[in-house]
Design a protein around this motif. Sequence first.
Motif, short mmCIF file in Angstrom:
data_model
loop_
_atom_site.label_atom_id
_atom_site.label_comp_id
_atom_site.label_asym_id
_atom_site.label_seq_id
_atom_site.Cartn_x
_atom_site.Cartn_y
_atom_site.Cartn_z
N VAL A 92 13.42 -1.33 10.66
CA VAL A 92 12.45 -1.13 9.59
C VAL A 92 12.93 -1.93 8.39
N GLU A 93 12.39 -3.12 8.23
CA GLU A 93 12.92 -4.10 7.28
C GLU A 93 12.17 -4.01 5.95
N ILE A 94 12.38 -2.90 5.23
CA ILE A 94 11.75 -2.77 3.91
C ILE A 94 12.78 -2.91 2.80
N GLY A 95 14.03 -3.19 3.19
CA GLY A 95 15.10 -3.21 2.21
C GLY A 95 15.37 -4.56 1.59
N GLN A 96 14.63 -5.59 2.00
CA GLN A 96 14.88 -6.93 1.45
C GLN A 96 13.88 -7.17 0.32
N GLY A 97 13.95 -6.31 -0.70
CA GLY A 97 13.00 -6.37 -1.80
C GLY A 97 12.94 -7.75 -2.43
N THR A 98 11.77 -8.16 -2.85
CA THR A 98 11.38 -9.45 -3.41
C THR A 98 11.23 -10.52 -2.34
N CYS A 99 11.65 -10.25 -1.12
CA CYS A 99 11.55 -11.26 -0.06
C CYS A 99 10.40 -11.00 0.91
N THR A 100 9.71 -9.87 0.75
CA THR A 100 8.49 -9.59 1.52
C THR A 100 8.69 -9.84 3.01
N MET A 101 9.52 -9.03 3.63
CA MET A 101 9.75 -9.14 5.07
C MET A 101 8.70 -8.30 5.79
N LYS A 102 7.76 -8.97 6.44
CA LYS A 102 6.67 -8.26 7.10
C LYS A 102 6.57 -8.66 8.56
N TYR A 103 5.72 -7.94 9.26
CA TYR A 103 5.50 -8.26 10.67
C TYR A 103 4.75 -9.58 10.77
N ILE A 104 5.23 -10.43 11.68
CA ILE A 104 4.60 -11.73 11.92
C ILE A 104 3.93 -11.68 13.28
N PRO A 105 2.59 -11.80 13.34
CA PRO A 105 1.89 -11.69 14.62
C PRO A 105 2.45 -12.63 15.68
N LYS A 106 2.77 -12.10 16.83
CA LYS A 106 3.39 -12.90 17.88
C LYS A 106 2.42 -13.92 18.47
N ILE A 107 1.14 -13.64 18.37
CA ILE A 107 0.18 -14.63 18.87
C ILE A 107 0.26 -15.92 18.06
N ASN A 108 0.60 -15.79 16.77
CA ASN A 108 0.75 -16.99 15.93
C ASN A 108 1.98 -17.78 16.33
N GLU A 109 3.00 -17.08 16.82
CA GLU A 109 4.18 -17.78 17.33
C GLU A 109 3.82 -18.58 18.59
N LEU A 110 2.91 -18.03 19.40
CA LEU A 110 2.46 -18.77 20.59
C LEU A 110 1.69 -20.03 20.19
N LEU A 111 0.91 -19.92 19.10
CA LEU A 111 0.16 -21.09 18.64
C LEU A 111 1.08 -22.25 18.30
N ILE A 112 2.15 -21.96 17.59
CA ILE A 112 3.01 -23.06 17.14
C ILE A 112 3.91 -23.58 18.25
N ARG A 113 3.96 -22.86 19.38
CA ARG A 113 4.74 -23.34 20.52
C ARG A 113 3.91 -24.18 21.48
N ASP A 114 2.64 -24.32 21.18
CA ASP A 114 1.80 -25.20 21.99
C ASP A 114 2.40 -26.61 21.96
#
Length: 524
Positions: A92-114
Amino acid sequence: MERIKRSSKTRDFHQAKWNEPIIFELHQPGEKGVELPPVNKEVAAAVGDGTSVIQESMQRKSRPNLPEIGQARVLRHYLRLSQETLGSDFNVEIGQGTCTMKYIPKINELLIRDPKMMELHPLQNEGTVQGMLEVFHNLDLCMREISGMDCFSFQPSSGTQALFAMASIVRKYHETRGERDKRDEIITTIFSHPSQAATAAVKGYKIITLHPDENGFPDIEKLKAVVSERTAGFVVANPEDTGIFNPRIKEFTDIVHQAGGLCFYDQANANGLLGITRAKEAGFDMCFFNLHKTFAAPHMCGGPATGALGVTAELKPFLPAPIVELKDGKYTLQYDLEHSIGKVRTFHGVAQTVLRSYAWIRALGAEGLKEVAKIAVLNNNYMYHKVLEIRGASAPYVKGHRLEQVRYSWEQMTNETGVTTEDVTRRMTDFGLHYWTSHHPYIVKQPFTLEPTESYSKEDLDEYIHALEQISKEAYENPEIVKSAPHCSTIHKMDEQDFLDDPEKWCITWRSYLKKTAVCETIK
């Protein structure tokens, strides 16, 4: 057997520990990961040996010093390292305040691996990358709508580099007006990111720092006292790194504009603003967003990051060139900007990061972006009220007006128990969590900065809050448990050393390690 209520229990966690060598130490001469087949005779006759066509000055005189390792051992090596690492997909990565650590959709990771994305090269002919240039252009249009600015560049590789570019634009703008030497002061605020003052100082500006009033807002009376004909610009984050939003920001920009200065906006902390406020209406001439924060692309150690830099129409000619424009039905890189500050990065931007963010925005749409901000603010204010119920914790300055994050303080707990925020940092890892303290200087004493974002559920927040409650309880009842932490990590409390302050003790590459160990052996 009673079911464990995960929302009210800390996790039974222990970090994996592997006595794992670095990859160069795993080298075994002759061991191969891939066995290449011999070249077909017909192919060899057609293309030659593959090296003789390369001019001699570009040919290596010796083989690269790379480790020789089999595939299975490489896989085990990196999986073991991953088990020794906490990260945004692992906890649960809410402790890196000011750095906005959020969930990154994995489908978008597939897009950039094309393969079409993986094989892009920044020197390709524009005609071969029309699709990617269209993505750059369309993201520009999205960012204009989000901010109210008139044109964006994705060339800066980080928020700090975007700040540097904005300070460069301020300098070039005043130069074209014959006021470069006269206007030599930049005004900022103490709770804004240190990079704001640092980048302006690199450009030769004298830095004037506004401290907060008794409520924690930037002091408008102090601004009125320092603004003058020497003011080149005003740079601020709002909300600032405390999480406090200044509702009078338009008054600040108006004062600076009346004095002839430019106003530029650090919007790295924009997760609580999407679809709600814009830089344009706040009176700013420039702003930047971090695609690798608010717009769901990974930080990745500052590598493929992007600070999206937006300006008003008046300042468009000053942007770092090139920018992407649509002309006669084709997308092109436009270099002909009359007053361009020049490049701040070798190439235009990180295509993979731009694609991730564009896909994220398109998936959410306008209403979805606004919902992101609303949930981020809701999560943050839920946590704000819960943390303030924990013994020894506080949130200095104004009550309320907190958006997407809060800079809290353990000052009371430290005074009463001797347990510091650094002690709590180490103890949090025993629960598979971590938090960040603050930028220096510690204006808020014994600080810790939390930012829940929109990615985490109430159960996630409760787990994190319960860990803080547990540590507070330990601090008051048995402080040595916290002071001697971590207990479940692969690395325990380190002695105070000067390693990070002494470049002679750094070995950031295998080559430098070999050189320094060779010197040590010679001395022995």
